[in-house]
Design an enzyme around this catalytic site. Sequence first.
Site, PDB file in Angstrom:
ATOM      1  N   GLY A 180      42.473  32.293  34.938  1.00 56.66           N
ATOM      2  CA  GLY A 180      43.060  33.232  35.884  1.00 56.66           C
ATOM      3  C   GLY A 180      42.759  32.901  37.330  1.00 56.66           C
ATOM      4  CD  GLU A 198      40.860  35.273  32.987  1.00 52.91           C
ATOM      5  OE1 GLU A 198      41.773  34.959  32.221  1.00 52.91           O
ATOM      6  OE2 GLU A 198      40.432  34.522  33.886  1.00 52.91           O
TER       7      GLU A 198
END
Length: 287
Positions: free
Chosen positions: A194, A96
């Site tokens: 995330g 991410e």
Amino acid sequence: MVARSGARLIVEVNPAMPYVHGDCKIPISAVTAIVENHVPLAQIPPLPRTPNDDAIGAIIAGMVEDGACLQMGIGAVPDAVCAALMDHRNLGIHTELLTPGLVGLIKAGVVDNSGKKIHPGRSVFTFAMGDQGLYDFLHDNPALEAHPVEHVNAPHIIAQNDRVISVNATIQVDLSGACNSEYMNGRQYSGTGGQLDFVRGAYASKGGRSIIACHSTAAKGTVSRIVPWLDGPVTTPRTDTHIVVTEHGWVDLKGKTLSERARALIGIAHPDFREELERGAFERRLL
């Protein structure tokens, strides 16, 4: 995402922004207005690493095989992991957040993405944060690609690569293995990010490992990060937590009973808090 929704879209154009390859472009037809803003980008200098950071980094690096695919969170611990991986080869990146530590591995030739099943040959991320060196390296570099977060963070996408190693920090781990990574000192400290996406995606990957890492203590050694009960919300449920690492070692929680989990986590807590944690485990009827 805003462009696809049909909402009015105002974009800021800044010449300091790097030009990035990948699936991250907005069609000009979707733009309502453009604002020009000539300002330097915000820079996040690396945090100084401590001996505990380096000890955790060495433990995690020992779990990483050549050819693995990396996801790293932010902070000194992930930076220490990257520093400890400099002797590895043929690593990949699907993360991410793109950090200076990961860029350092690319520059050193440790990362070549040759073993990835999805986006082979490319380091994939969804946002980047760091110093000017990171932004300069990112600019018009075809070896790096930005993709939407719904693609990068989707567990079924993450799991398509083999040997995914996900490394994320947490604030607290309770004796059942549940993690609070967002709430501290009576207030919301961050979002969920995330973390859970990559915890699940990495574990579902063939040969993958999801790693939650933290110092054993906080507040200059006065508070244990391994606790009987969490002080905040659950970011990663106990049923998803795989490997937990502190400077005192690591444990694999998968397949363990609640009692086995409690004993394992007490074993990697700071020695000053182990007796107190055992009492807490009895109060929770885990032991």
